[in-house]
Design an enzyme around this catalytic site. Sequence first.
Site, PDB file in Angstrom:
ATOM      1  N   TYR A 109       4.429   6.647  15.884  1.00 30.88           N
ATOM      2  CA  TYR A 109       3.134   6.000  15.667  1.00 30.88           C
ATOM      3  C   TYR A 109       1.999   6.996  15.902  1.00 30.88           C
ATOM      4  CZ  TYR A 109      -0.824   2.847  16.449  1.00 30.88           C
ATOM      5  OH  TYR A 109      -2.044   2.228  16.403  1.00 30.88           O
TER       6      TYR A 109
ATOM      7  N   VAL B 264       0.801  -1.220   0.000  1.00 30.91           N
ATOM      8  CA  VAL B 264       0.000   0.000   0.000  1.00 30.91           C
ATOM      9  C   VAL B 264       0.835   1.272   0.000  1.00 30.91           C
ATOM     10  CG1 VAL B 264      -1.994  -1.107   1.084  1.00 30.91           C
ATOM     11  CG2 VAL B 264      -0.260   0.009   2.522  1.00 30.91           C
TER      12      VAL B 264
END
Length: 262
Positions: free
Chosen positions: A157, A64
């Site tokens: 993150y 992706v």
Amino acid sequence: MNLDLKDKVVIVTGAGKGMGPAICQSFAEEGAKLVLIGRDTGALDSLKADLSSLVEALVVRCDVTVPADCEAAVATTEATFGRVDVLVNVAGGTGPVGATAWETSPEGFDEIVQLNMGGCFLMMRAVLPGMTGRRYGKIVNVGGTFGMRGRAGRMAYSASKWGLRGITKSTAIEAGPYNVNVNIVAPGMVDGPRFRTKVMPGMAAARGMTEDEVIAEHAEEYALRRISTAQDVASACLFLASDVSRQITGVDLPVDGGWAAL
């Protein structure tokens, strides 16, 4: 409640690992046609076999973070099933765990941002021309509550998931006039293999605690005093992918036992 997802064409990225199998199983039980996307086709083939008694499924190898892969995966889906009704962006990673902002390498930061933000963007970019053209579509991005409150030791993150919220909300505004809903599910800690093998060991070592102690401490931070499961997240994805939620777009839906609200 009938979610009316039977025969809907649903692409799930990161289908073979983490929360992916539970999400795919839930859509299969609703009768959706599934397109299983990921880099590890072995895991995807195994999942397809598990779902074969329930639903028709297609396996497509796709990274992706590569634009051409995303465009090819959508083209293959449209050639096989005629359209894409739903995109569920599950593919993602954890990034550096336990590192402060100044200890995080530029390479580590870029890698997780490109996967967690860029991967969702590239898949959305690939499906939206078809969805807006047909004036129907549902996009569900899987974010995280660390992108709503932040978390020490998880800066990269957190940044990637915070950015995904902006991508989701802006795209929801742009796609809304075309009857396309774009939302984000924000899990808290989700118990499972990745949580147990990748997140917990690093956190426990950094804090001088056992893994069970860290898990128990996390549970105490939640209003419901329990850590979410992959099925909890899957149920939220089903809701936002269905027309039951037709008037909901651009929202963050925490699935976290109340952590983000406290």
